[in-house]
Design an enzyme around this catalytic site. Structure first.
Site, PDB file in Angstrom:
ATOM      1  N   TYR A  88       0.822  -1.215   0.000  1.00  0.00           N
ATOM      2  CA  TYR A  88       0.000   0.000   0.000  1.00  0.00           C
ATOM      3  C   TYR A  88       0.851   1.259   0.000  1.00  0.00           C
ATOM      4  O   TYR A  88       1.729   1.428   0.840  1.00  0.00           O
ATOM      5  CB  TYR A  88      -0.895  -0.028   1.233  1.00  0.00           C
ATOM      6  N   SER A 182       1.309  -7.674   1.836  1.00  0.00           N
ATOM      7  CA  SER A 182       0.250  -6.755   2.223  1.00  0.00           C
ATOM      8  C   SER A 182      -0.716  -6.535   1.056  1.00  0.00           C
ATOM      9  O   SER A 182      -1.334  -7.483   0.581  1.00  0.00           O
ATOM     10  CB  SER A 182       0.864  -5.453   2.746  1.00  0.00           C
ATOM     11  N   ASP A 268       0.195  -8.832  14.021  1.00  0.00           N
ATOM     12  CA  ASP A 268      -0.064  -7.878  12.938  1.00  0.00           C
ATOM     13  C   ASP A 268      -1.305  -7.045  13.247  1.00  0.00           C
ATOM     14  O   ASP A 268      -2.423  -7.551  13.250  1.00  0.00           O
ATOM     15  CB  ASP A 268      -0.238  -8.637  11.623  1.00  0.00           C
ATOM     16  N   HIS A 297       3.332  -6.858  10.989  1.00  0.00           N
ATOM     17  CA  HIS A 297       2.993  -6.836   9.563  1.00  0.00           C
ATOM     18  C   HIS A 297       4.164  -7.239   8.674  1.00  0.00           C
ATOM     19  O   HIS A 297       3.958  -7.600   7.519  1.00  0.00           O
ATOM     20  CB  HIS A 297       2.480  -5.448   9.181  1.00  0.00           C
TER      21      HIS A 297
END
Length: 320
Positions: A88, A182, A268, A297
Site C-alpha cells: 500500500y 500486504s 499484525d 505486519h
C-alpha cells in the site's frame, strides 16, 4: 505477541459474510471488458549499469485498457517468471531497488500500483478514474458501487499483468509465480484466483482479507479508512460492506487451484490474523501456512524470502 484470536481459533475461523450473489460473473465480465478494451504491451530496453541483468521499461494494458507501468528484469537464461505486486502506497521505484527474484534466475516483473507511489516508493502510473466521497486513501475510493471501486481496478491490473508476461522478451511459455506483501499479497491471491495461467502464488500478511472483521479488529490503517468513512456515513455500513465484499480476497480464494503459500504475523495490527485466516480457511486445496508468533505486519521478512526461494525452485522449476 497475540493481538487477535488464539491460534487454535484462527485455524477454524470462517468469514462471517457470504460471498455476493453473482460474484464470479462480476469478475468474468470485468476481465472480459478490460481485455476487450485493447492496448499493447510495450517493453523498451534501457541502458543500465547493472551488468548481470537486462532492464525493460514496460507498459501494459490494465483495467479498461489503462496503461500500467512495470519493470521487467531479465537474467541470462531465465527459468520461470515471478510477478511481484507492491504494498500500500508504494510504486515500482527504480530498477535496482527490486532485483531479488531476478538474482535467483527468474524473469522478474515488478508491477506499479495505479494512483500510488508517494508514501514509501515512487510510482509512475496514474489512476484516471474519478470517485465520489471517500476517506483519504484507497480503501473507500469508489465505494458507491462494486463497478466504481478502486480495488476492482487494481485487482484487474494484477490479472492483466499475468496476461502481459507472454508478450515480454523471454516471457513466453514460462511458468508464472505471483507474489506480494500486504496489498501486494492481496493482488497475488486475486491474480491466482482469477487467472488459470498462474502456476503458484505467495502472499505475505495479505490485505483485503475478511474486510468486515479486519476493520473491527485493528486500530491501524488502512482499515481505519473504512472506519472513518462509516463514522461519517453512519447509515451506510451494510451498503459499504456489501460493495467491498466484491474485492474481499476471502471470497475470491476458493477459486485458486495452484499451490499457494501464505504467511501471517500473529502480532499484525495492520492486517489482522483473523481476516487473513478467513481467506486461508476458505481455500481448497489448503495453502502452505507459516505463522510468526512474535512478528507484526513484516511477517517473516527475509526468512519468508529464503523459504519462498526454495518453494519456487520446487513449484516453478520442479527442483527438489
Amino acid at each position: 505477541m497475540l493481538v487477535d484470536l488464539p491460534l487454535e481459533q484462527l485455524r477454524t475461523y470462517r468469514h462471517p459474510r457470504p460471498a455476493p450473489a453473482g460474484l464470479r460473473g462480476f469478475w468474468d465480465e470485468t476481465l472480459a471488458t478490460s481485455r476487450a478494451a485493447g492496448g499493447e504491451v510495450v517493453a523498451q530496453r534501457l541502458a543500465h549499469p547493472m551488468r548481470t541483468l537486462t532492464v525493460h521499461d514496460v507498459t501494459f494494458p490494465g483495467f479498461a485498457g489503462d496503461p500500467i507501468r512495470a519493470w521487467w528484469l531479465l537474467p541470462p537464461e531465465a527459468r520461470g517468471v515471478v510477478v511481484e505486486f507492491l504494498g500500500y502506497g508504494g510504486g515500482r521505484g527504480l530498477p535496482h531497488e527490486r532485483i531479488l527474484w531476478a538474482a535467483h534466475g527468474y524473469g522478474y516483473l515488478v508491477v506499479d500500483s495505479r494512483g500510488q507511489g508517494a508514501i514509501w516508493n515512487a510510482g509512475d502510473t496514474p489512476d484516471p478514474h474519478g470517485a465520489g466521497a471517500s476517506a483519504p486513501g484507497m480503501l473507500t475510493r469508489g465505494i458507491e458501487s462494486p463497478e466504481t471501486l478502486y480495488y476492482r481496478r487494481l485487482l484487474t491490473d494484477a490479472v492483466r499483468a499475468v496476461d502481459a508476461v507472454a508478450q515480454l522478451p523471454g516471457g513466453a511459455d514460462q511458468p508464472i509465480a505471483v507474489v506480494g506483501h500486504s496489498q501486494g499479497g492481496a493482488m497475488a491471491l486475486a491474480a491466482a484466483a482469477l487467472h488459470l495461467g498462474v502456476t503458484t502464488a505467495f502472499a505475505r500478511t495479505p490485505f483485503l482479507c475478511g474486510i468486515s472483521r479486519s476493520v473491527e479488529a485493528t486500530p491501524e490503517g488502512p482499515y481505519t479508512e473504512l472506519g472513518s468513512y462509516l463514522a461519517t456515513h453512519r447509515d451506510r455500513t451494510e451498503q459499504a460492506l456489501a460493495v467491498l465484499d466484491h474485492v474481499d480476497v476471502a471470497h475470491l480464494v476458493p477459486w485458486i487451484t495452484c499451490p499457494t503459500r501464505v504467511t501471517v504475523g500473529l502480532g499484525d495490527l495492520i492486517c489482522p490474523p483473523s481476516g487473513i485466516f478467513a481467506a486461508i480457511n476458505a481455500m481448497d486445496p489448503a495453502p502452505d501456512v507459516t505463522t510468526w508468533p512474535y512478528n507484526g505486519h513484516e511477517g517473516g521478512g527475509a526468512y519468508d524470502d529464503a523459504a519462498l526461494a526454495l518453494w519456487l525452485d520446487h513449484h516453478l522449476r520442479g527442483e527438489e
